[in-house]
Design an enzyme around this catalytic site. Structure first.
Site, mmCIF file in Angstrom:
data_model
loop_
_atom_site.group_PDB
_atom_site.id
_atom_site.type_symbol
_atom_site.label_atom_id
_atom_site.label_comp_id
_atom_site.label_asym_id
_atom_site.label_seq_id
_atom_site.Cartn_x
_atom_site.Cartn_y
_atom_site.Cartn_z
ATOM 1 N N ASP A 125 0.841 -1.205 0.000
ATOM 2 C CA ASP A 125 0.000 0.000 0.000
ATOM 3 C C ASP A 125 0.868 1.244 0.000
ATOM 4 O OD1 ASP A 125 -2.020 -1.792 0.570
ATOM 5 O OD2 ASP A 125 -2.022 -1.308 2.716
HETATM 6 N N1 URA Z 1 -1.146 -5.967 3.910
HETATM 7 C C1 URA Z 1 -1.609 -4.706 3.914
HETATM 8 O O1 URA Z 1 -2.610 -4.410 4.517
HETATM 9 N N2 URA Z 1 -0.924 -3.777 3.228
HETATM 10 C C2 URA Z 1 0.217 -4.042 2.537
HETATM 11 O O2 URA Z 1 0.802 -3.148 1.925
HETATM 12 C C3 URA Z 1 0.677 -5.368 2.567
HETATM 13 C C4 URA Z 1 -0.019 -6.309 3.253
#
Ligand code: URA
Length: 243
Positions: free
Chosen positions: A111
């Site tokens: 993310d």
């Molecule tokens: N899980 C999440 O919530 N975000 C990420 O970036 C990776 C795994």
């Protein structure tokens, strides 16, 4: 086994210019292979990582040829996408690399507000091998939480029965290590959308910071600063599958 390709096509696909421009560069003496100025740009050469040590273009070592895999310390605030606007992870790499064919893609995503170890490759088979649910490559995240852990989370995540909101297939078992009242390491083998944040949401908590520190047995190196990247050799790639 290395593949033989036309030199002008190789350099054009690596973003050095059109095939015509490559020919002009050779005529100007700017392309040197094994200490010799390249005269014939239609010659076929074997493509393997050693080429970067054997060829220079305008006096600089050739970029890593196709078959390129990188580890990147993804900083907060950049997006793992070719399409979106704003700061993209590809903007952290040399500008010429954005013109490469085959293109570099992230192996899975983090993310925008997650930092840590991110792999990129132009090798489609490798990408699929890492992200395939059948590979069960473990990914370890450090999560900071809004509320104190209750003590129940370890068993809930390990059970292999947890359903994320809007899904009907339970999550595979995941390992939680409690590191503090509001801090935990979570190791998951799947890569569902926002998985870690949604797992903590499913147990009534909220992730305030998330960092990926390991994929398989490959740890984010301490000396790789946020935004920095490193080319991976076959030993480093093998670590991904040695978790
Ligand atoms: N899980 C999440 O919530 N975000 C990420 O970036 C990776 C795994």
């Amino acid at each position: 086994m290395s593949k033989a390709v036309r030199l002008d096509r190789l350099l054009a696909n690596m973003g050095y210019g059109s095939r015509r421009e490559i020919e002009q560069m050779a005529r100007a003496g700017w392309i040197v292979l094994d200490g010799q100025r390249v005269e014939k740009t239609d010659q076929r050469i074997a493509v393997d990582p050693s080429l970067s040590a054997r060829m220079t273009v305008r006096g600089d070592p050739l970029d890593p040829p196709p078959g390129l895999t990188l580890m990147l310390h993804k900083p907060l605030g950049v997006t793992c996408s070719h399409k979106e606007t704003g700061e993209l992870v590809y903007g952290l790499l040399p500008a010429r690399w954005r013109m490469r064919e085959p293109a570099l893609s992230t192996i899975g995503r983090l993310d925008k507000e997650t930092s840590g170890l991110l792999l990129l490759t132009d090798d489609g088979a490798l990408l699929h091998r890492v992200i395939s649910p059948r590979s069960h490559v473990p990914k370890r995240y450090l999560a900071t939480l809004d509320r104190p852990l209750t003590g129940d989370e370890t068993a809930v995540f390990a059970a292999g029965t947890l359903l994320l909101e809007g899904e009907d297939k339970p999550l595979a078992p995941a390992i939680l290590e409690v590191l503090g009242e509001r801090e935990a390491a979570l190791t998951v083998t799947e890569g569902r959308y926002h998985q870690v944040r949604r797992m903590f949401a499913a147990v009534g908590n909220h992730v305030t910071a998330l960092h990926r520190e390991r994929i398989g047995a490959l740890a984010l190196p301490d000396d790789l600063a946020p935004g920095a990247w490193r080319v991976m050799d076959t030993n480093a790639i093998a670590l991904v599958f040695a978790g």
